[in-house]
Structure formats: C-alpha cells, structure tokens
Design a protein around this motif. Structure first.
Motif, PDB file in Angstrom:
ATOM      1  N   ALA A 395       1.243  -1.086   0.219  1.00  0.00           N
ATOM      2  CA  ALA A 395      -0.125   0.300  -0.009  1.00  0.00           C
ATOM      3  C   ALA A 395       0.567   1.309  -0.152  1.00  0.00           C
ATOM      4  O   ALA A 395       1.731   1.079   0.819  1.00  0.00           O
ATOM      5  N   ARG A 396       0.293   2.167   0.002  1.00  0.00           N
ATOM      6  CA  ARG A 396       1.457   3.858  -0.889  1.00  0.00           C
ATOM      7  C   ARG A 396      -0.031   5.319  -0.312  1.00  0.00           C
ATOM      8  O   ARG A 396      -0.726   4.691  -0.525  1.00  0.00           O
ATOM      9  N   VAL A 397       0.575   5.772   0.749  1.00  0.00           N
ATOM     10  CA  VAL A 397      -0.063   6.572   1.097  1.00  0.00           C
ATOM     11  C   VAL A 397       0.899   7.879   0.498  1.00  0.00           C
ATOM     12  O   VAL A 397       1.997   8.361   0.567  1.00  0.00           O
ATOM     13  N   THR A 398       0.173   8.862  -0.155  1.00  0.00           N
ATOM     14  CA  THR A 398       0.517   9.811  -1.147  1.00  0.00           C
ATOM     15  C   THR A 398      -0.228  11.129  -0.671  1.00  0.00           C
ATOM     16  O   THR A 398      -0.925  10.883  -0.306  1.00  0.00           O
ATOM     17  N   VAL A 399       0.903  12.390   0.386  1.00  0.00           N
ATOM     18  CA  VAL A 399       0.347  13.417   0.848  1.00  0.00           C
ATOM     19  C   VAL A 399       0.763  14.423  -0.214  1.00  0.00           C
ATOM     20  O   VAL A 399       2.143  14.602  -0.214  1.00  0.00           O
ATOM     21  N   ARG A 400       0.310  15.619  -0.512  1.00  0.00           N
ATOM     22  CA  ARG A 400       0.582  16.223  -1.667  1.00  0.00           C
ATOM     23  C   ARG A 400      -0.207  17.691  -0.893  1.00  0.00           C
ATOM     24  O   ARG A 400      -1.348  18.179  -0.847  1.00  0.00           O
ATOM     25  N   ILE A 401       0.992  18.488  -0.838  1.00  0.00           N
ATOM     26  CA  ILE A 401       0.665  20.021  -0.314  1.00  0.00           C
ATOM     27  C   ILE A 401       0.985  20.846  -0.999  1.00  0.00           C
ATOM     28  O   ILE A 401       1.807  21.373  -1.287  1.00  0.00           O
ATOM     29  N   ASP A 402       0.175  21.630  -1.533  1.00  0.00           N
ATOM     30  CA  ASP A 402       0.445  22.626  -2.625  1.00  0.00           C
ATOM     31  C   ASP A 402      -0.376  24.056  -1.834  1.00  0.00           C
ATOM     32  O   ASP A 402      -1.674  24.702  -2.188  1.00  0.00           O
ATOM     33  N   ILE A 408      -5.012  20.603   0.435  1.00  0.00           N
ATOM     34  CA  ILE A 408      -3.822  19.415   0.922  1.00  0.00           C
ATOM     35  C   ILE A 408      -4.625  18.222  -0.028  1.00  0.00           C
ATOM     36  O   ILE A 408      -6.245  18.839  -0.155  1.00  0.00           O
ATOM     37  N   GLU A 409      -4.121  17.145  -0.440  1.00  0.00           N
ATOM     38  CA  GLU A 409      -4.690  15.872  -1.276  1.00  0.00           C
ATOM     39  C   GLU A 409      -3.933  15.045  -0.429  1.00  0.00           C
ATOM     40  O   GLU A 409      -2.564  14.400  -0.213  1.00  0.00           O
ATOM     41  N   LEU A 410      -4.746  13.956  -0.320  1.00  0.00           N
ATOM     42  CA  LEU A 410      -4.654  12.622   0.451  1.00  0.00           C
ATOM     43  C   LEU A 410      -4.975  11.543  -0.501  1.00  0.00           C
ATOM     44  O   LEU A 410      -5.845  11.316  -0.933  1.00  0.00           O
ATOM     45  N   GLU A 411      -4.173  10.361  -0.756  1.00  0.00           N
ATOM     46  CA  GLU A 411      -4.284   9.564  -1.855  1.00  0.00           C
ATOM     47  C   GLU A 411      -3.782   7.618  -1.541  1.00  0.00           C
ATOM     48  O   GLU A 411      -2.442   7.781  -0.710  1.00  0.00           O
ATOM     49  N   VAL A 412      -4.314   6.807  -0.529  1.00  0.00           N
ATOM     50  CA  VAL A 412      -4.387   6.055   0.069  1.00  0.00           C
ATOM     51  C   VAL A 412      -4.113   4.624  -0.903  1.00  0.00           C
ATOM     52  O   VAL A 412      -5.882   4.311  -1.486  1.00  0.00           O
ATOM     53  N   VAL A 413      -3.198   4.048  -1.722  1.00  0.00           N
ATOM     54  CA  VAL A 413      -4.054   3.003  -2.570  1.00  0.00           C
ATOM     55  C   VAL A 413      -3.422   1.720  -2.131  1.00  0.00           C
ATOM     56  O   VAL A 413      -2.123   2.031  -2.011  1.00  0.00           O
ATOM     57  N   ASP A 414      -3.943   0.439  -2.751  1.00  0.00           N
ATOM     58  CA  ASP A 414      -3.294  -0.351  -2.164  1.00  0.00           C
ATOM     59  C   ASP A 414      -3.319  -1.765  -3.269  1.00  0.00           C
ATOM     60  O   ASP A 414      -4.383  -0.931  -4.597  1.00  0.00           O
ATOM     61  N   ASP A 415      -2.927  -2.609  -3.704  1.00  0.00           N
ATOM     62  CA  ASP A 415      -3.129  -3.399  -4.924  1.00  0.00           C
ATOM     63  C   ASP A 415      -3.937  -4.819  -4.510  1.00  0.00           C
ATOM     64  O   ASP A 415      -3.087  -6.155  -5.259  1.00  0.00           O
ATOM     65  N   GLY A 416      -4.882  -5.130  -4.191  1.00  0.00           N
ATOM     66  CA  GLY A 416      -5.102  -6.384  -3.166  1.00  0.00           C
ATOM     67  C   GLY A 416      -6.749  -6.147  -3.479  1.00  0.00           C
ATOM     68  O   GLY A 416      -7.200  -5.696  -4.642  1.00  0.00           O
ATOM     69  N   HIS A 417      -6.695  -7.566  -2.973  1.00  0.00           N
ATOM     70  CA  HIS A 417      -7.951  -7.433  -3.873  1.00  0.00           C
ATOM     71  C   HIS A 417      -9.085  -7.910  -2.478  1.00  0.00           C
ATOM     72  O   HIS A 417      -8.995  -8.462  -1.776  1.00  0.00           O
ATOM     73  N   PRO A 418     -10.533  -7.427  -2.506  1.00  0.00           N
ATOM     74  CA  PRO A 418     -11.505  -8.232  -1.762  1.00  0.00           C
ATOM     75  C   PRO A 418     -11.686  -8.695  -0.484  1.00  0.00           C
ATOM     76  O   PRO A 418     -11.216 -10.363  -1.406  1.00  0.00           O
ATOM     77  N   ARG A 419     -11.647  -8.819   1.054  1.00  0.00           N
ATOM     78  CA  ARG A 419     -11.111  -9.978   1.446  1.00  0.00           C
ATOM     79  C   ARG A 419     -12.220 -10.617   1.954  1.00  0.00           C
ATOM     80  O   ARG A 419     -13.796 -10.419   1.984  1.00  0.00           O
ATOM     81  N   TRP A 420     -12.893 -12.064   1.662  1.00  0.00           N
ATOM     82  CA  TRP A 420     -14.164 -12.488   1.771  1.00  0.00           C
ATOM     83  C   TRP A 420     -14.856 -12.764   2.771  1.00  0.00           C
ATOM     84  O   TRP A 420     -13.720 -13.274   3.896  1.00  0.00           O
ATOM     85  N   GLY A 421     -15.670 -12.273   3.658  1.00  0.00           N
ATOM     86  CA  GLY A 421     -16.439 -12.475   4.713  1.00  0.00           C
ATOM     87  C   GLY A 421     -16.328 -11.154   5.025  1.00  0.00           C
ATOM     88  O   GLY A 421     -15.952 -11.268   6.680  1.00  0.00           O
ATOM     89  N   THR A 422     -15.657  -9.796   4.633  1.00  0.00           N
ATOM     90  CA  THR A 422     -15.367  -9.213   5.603  1.00  0.00           C
ATOM     91  C   THR A 422     -15.471  -8.015   5.434  1.00  0.00           C
ATOM     92  O   THR A 422     -15.115  -6.671   6.050  1.00  0.00           O
ATOM     93  N   SER A 423     -16.829  -7.848   5.085  1.00  0.00           N
ATOM     94  CA  SER A 423     -17.594  -6.543   4.834  1.00  0.00           C
ATOM     95  C   SER A 423     -17.587  -5.565   5.877  1.00  0.00           C
ATOM     96  O   SER A 423     -18.281  -6.053   6.800  1.00  0.00           O
ATOM     97  N   GLY A 424     -17.480  -4.525   6.016  1.00  0.00           N
ATOM     98  CA  GLY A 424     -17.938  -3.381   6.895  1.00  0.00           C
ATOM     99  C   GLY A 424     -18.849  -2.598   7.623  1.00  0.00           C
ATOM    100  O   GLY A 424     -20.751  -3.479   6.261  1.00  0.00           O
ATOM    101  N   THR A 425     -19.172  -2.053   7.861  1.00  0.00           N
ATOM    102  CA  THR A 425     -20.693  -1.290   8.624  1.00  0.00           C
ATOM    103  C   THR A 425     -21.141   0.511   7.844  1.00  0.00           C
ATOM    104  O   THR A 425     -21.872   0.637   7.394  1.00  0.00           O
ATOM    105  N   GLY A 426     -19.272   0.555   6.841  1.00  0.00           N
ATOM    106  CA  GLY A 426     -19.410   1.797   6.049  1.00  0.00           C
ATOM    107  C   GLY A 426     -19.673   2.814   6.893  1.00  0.00           C
ATOM    108  O   GLY A 426     -19.427   4.342   6.697  1.00  0.00           O
ATOM    109  N   LEU A 427     -19.380   2.282   8.379  1.00  0.00           N
ATOM    110  CA  LEU A 427     -18.570   3.751   9.579  1.00  0.00           C
ATOM    111  C   LEU A 427     -17.921   4.777   8.915  1.00  0.00           C
ATOM    112  O   LEU A 427     -17.630   5.953   9.094  1.00  0.00           O
TER     113      LEU A 427
END
Length: 484
Positions: A395-402, A408-427
């Motif tokens: 995973a990569r965290v990128t912070v840009r302050i202009d 200010i922009e934040l970006e968090v990206v990863d290279d994975g797939h959704p893990r089965w049976g781990t859907s959250g509440t959305g909170l």
C-alpha cells in the motif's frame, strides 16, 4: 379607509391584553380620579363659579362619578369606554358646562380617549370609533356655534369695545378659531399619544418574541453542538480503536505464522502489538479525560494553563485517573505523525510506503492543526480498511501540499482484492466524508480503474473552510459559514 386602518395598526395582527394586576390598578385609579375631580368642582364652587350652573350638586357629582367609573374599565373594554366617554363629554358638557370645563374633568376625558386608542384589541374598530368621536365633536361644536347660544355668549363676554376693534381677523372669528385649534390640539394629542403607546407595546411584544425565539434557537444550537461533539468523539473512538485493533490483529497473525521459523520477526510483531495497544489506551484516555472534565470552560478561565496560546504546548486539564490532579495531554496527531502510523501499519504480509510532496519546503508544518488532524485520521482509517478488508501486499500513502492552490490532497492505494467475509458497516467511510465536508473538502473511495486494488482520495482546503465564488469578482473566496 385602508390608510386609516393601517395607521391604527389593523394589519399588525396583534392584540394588546391587560393583566389582572393592571385591571386591579385601574380600579384604584378610578377612585383617585373621582377624588381629584370632586376637589376641582368644590374649589370652583368656593370661588363662585357654580352660580350659573343650572343643575344642582347631586347632578354635578353624578357627572363626576360616572366619568371616573369609566377609568376602571379602560383596559377591559377600551373602545366602548372611549365611545361612552365621548357621549358623557357631550351630554354632561351641554347640561353642566362649568363642571365639565374644569381641568380635572377635561384631563379625565383626555385620558379615556387616550386609553381607548392605546388598549383597543380590535384596531379596525378603534379606527372607526375615533373617526366617529371626532365627527360627533365637530358637529357638536358646529351646532353650539351656529344654532345654539355660542355666538351670543361670545359677543356678550367680549363686550362692545372689543367687538368694535378692526383687524385682519375679527374678535369673534379669532375666538372661534382659537376654540377649534384648542380642540384639534386636545384630540390630536390624545390620538397621537395613544398610537405611540400602542406601537411601543407592539415593539416590546416583538422584542420579547425575538428574545424567546433566540433562546429557543440557542437551545437547539446547543443540542446540535452536543450531537456534533458526540459524532466527533464517535469518529475519534472509531478511528483509534479500528486502527490499533486491526494492527494488533494483523501483527498477531504474522507472529503466529513466523513464530517457529523466524523468532526475530515474531518478536518484532509482538513488540508492534505492545506499542499499538499502549498507543490505543493513551489516546482513549485522552478522550475520556476530556469527557470527564468537570466543566467546559477554557483552561485559562480555570487557571489551568499549559503553554502560551498558539505555542503548541499541551494545556493541563483535570485528570480523573490521578484523583483530580493535573495530567498532561499529548497534542493531537499531525502530518508529522504519519511516519509512525505507516511504520505501525507495515507488517511482514503488507508493506506501506509514505510520500509527502510539498510545493515549498516546510509546507506540511504550516497546515492548520484541524486540517492536519483530519488528514491523519483519514489516512489512519484508510490503512485500517486495507488491513481488515484487503489481501494487499503493498500500500502507498501519498500526501500533496500545494500552497499555491491552497489545497492538501491525500491518496491511499493498495494492490489487493476484497477479502471474503469482511464487509464492514460503512461507518469508516462515512466518518472520513464527514471530516472532509466539515472542513470544506471531499472524499472519493472505490476500486482502482484498470488495475487491482482500492483507492481512497481526499482533499481539504488549507485554510480549513469551504470556498465559494464571489458573485462580483467570480474569484473563489473562503466561505465564513463553514470553518474549522
């Protein structure tokens, strides 16, 4: 007629109502009016002014008593009292002119006219009643001058010498004009003062309504502030607990898997669990310490001060854990704490990298504290979601302050797939969006286009408030209605 009704307040839709205490005082004032009027009549009698009065003492006192009794009902039935006062003035003045011309009786009639206009609830009715009273008085004067003995009385009182004088206006005409002017002033002041009193009462009523509305709105705003604070604390607890518990879970799983073949890696994972648990307890203690403080006054108001304003030094608040003694509160996380956050999030199963891009050197340190805290929490929640819901290995965290664009922009990206049976509440996503919207920013979250993985992107204005377009210049300016 519409102008007359509007002048008397018929379009205001408000009724002036007397209290029980005011009605009781009117009875007392009626007694006072009778005593003063009776004294006035007796003084005139003592001076010999009652010799030409046709009716006797009994009728004179009946006129005084009936006029004074109207004072007791001046706020109960103001329009009726005003009409009765006009009738009393005409009838008693015709039968007992000396009695009714005394100053106390003249002031009594003035007061009753004034009260009718000042206290009438039906403003349309009082407007027409006033018009009727003025018309009756004008007809009475006209009849007295034209058909009655008014002119003869004037000539007799002036004498032949005065009548023989010449000038731009004759003596009789001058006296007639004086009588008309006196009546205009008399009734004009009664009407004017009555309207002023009624308008003043209306303004006080509106001011009281405004005060009540303001108090009700203040109560609602306090309730909204309480709800907003609860939501903020809920977001903080969610972010703290979710992050640290997920870190402990991932590190525990990693330690279990490498415990036999790589004890050093297992030891490192257990150390990360220990540190994460301590961080979680410390941050939760800070939140609970704030909630349990005895009042919400500023530390300076209680004499419990930390560093100077704006110095960044923590304030000293009462700490329940120490029996009410002072406890240092660590500052809230900032962008500088992202390095430690990324290190905690890195595990043998998933590495996390951090890139901070600044338009000018030191720009990250100049970002306002509320924006730094919200940016930290967004990254924290995004990384927690990677650990809970993704099979990502990187995973990569990128912070840009202009500072040029004020953003200010934040970006968090990863290279994975959704893990089965781990859907959250959305909170978590909801909390991120609420944080961004509060500071005038926004959050985008969803699968990456064309490649594996998930992407969370957030941006905030550097000043920590929304921007709107100026209607005159067309330039985006800070919106004062939304601030940090």
């Amino acid at each position: 007629m519409e102008v007359l009704e509007r002048w008397f307040g018929a379009d205001e839709g408000w009724e002036r109502v007397a209290t029980a205490d005011q009605r009781r005082r009117d009875v007392q004032w009626a007694v006072v009016a009778f005593v003063i009027a009776a004294i006035g009549v007796e003084l005139i009698r003592a001076a010999g002014g009652m010799e030409e009065e046709q009716l006797g003492v009994g009728w004179q006192y009946a006129a005084v008593l009936s006029g004074s009794l109207l004072v007791a009902f001046r706020r109960v039935a103001p329009v009726t009292v005003m009409l009765l006062a006009a009738a009393h003035f005409v009838v008693a003045g015709q039968l007992m002119p000396v009695t009714m011309s005394s100053l106390p009786m003249q002031l009594l009639a003035f007061f009753l006219f004034f009260s009718g206009i000042a206290w009438a609830q039906d403003r349309r009715a009082v407007a027409y009643a006033t018009l009727a009273v003025l018309l009756v008085m004008a007809l009475w004067l006209a009849w007295w001058f034209a058909l009655g003995s008014g002119l003869d009385t004037i000539r007799e009182s002036l004498g032949e010498d005065v009548l023989a004088r010449t000038g731009p206006v004759g003596p009789v005409t001058a006296l007639l004009l004086y009588v008309v002017l006196s009546n205009l002033i008399y009734f004009g002041f009664a009407i004017g003062l009555g309207l002023v009193a009624w308008r003043g009462a209306l303004q006080r009523h509106r001011a009281d309504d405004l005060l009540l509305t303001t108090q009700e709105q203040g109560g609602r705003l306090r309730d909204q502030a309480v709800v907003a604070e609860r939501l903020r604390i809920a977001r903080e607890l969610h972010d703290v607990v979710a992050h640290h518990v997920s870190v402990m879970g991932v590190q525990a799983a990693a330690a279990r898997r490498v415990l036999d073949r790589d004890p050093d890696a297992a030891r490192a994972s257990l150390g990360a669990i220990e540190q994460s648990s301590r961080d979680a307890v410390g941050q939760m203690r800070d939140l609970l310490g704030t909630l349990r403080s005895e009042d919400l006054e500023e530390p300076q108001a209680r004499g419990e001060v930390g560093g100077p304003a704006g110095s960044g030094e923590p304030a000293v608040l009462p700490g329940p854990a120490a029996g009410g003694g002072p406890t240092d509160r660590a500052p809230q996380p900032t962008l500088a704490a992202l390095t430690g956050l990324v290190e905690q999030a890195t595990t043998p199963m998933c590495t996390v990298d951090l890139d901070v891009v600044e338009s000018t050197a030191g720009a990250a340190g100049r970002v306002p504290t509320p924006v730094q805290l919200s940016a930290y929490r967004v990254v924290q929640e995004a990384l927690a979601n990677v650990r809970r819901h993704s099979t990502a290995r990187h995973a990569r965290v990128t912070v840009r302050i202009d500072e040029g664009t004020g953003r200010i922009e934040l970006e968090v990206v990863d290279d994975g797939h959704p893990r089965w049976g781990t859907s959250g509440t959305g909170l978590g996503l909801r909390g991120m969006r609420e944080r961004a919207q509060h500071l005038g920013g926004a959050v985008e979250a969803g699968p990456r286009a064309g490649v594996d993985g998930y992407r969370v992107r957030a941006w905030f204005p550097l000043e920590g408030r929304a921007r709107r377009e100026d209607p005159v210049t067309g330039v985006a300016v800070p919106d004062p209605a939304v601030s940090a």
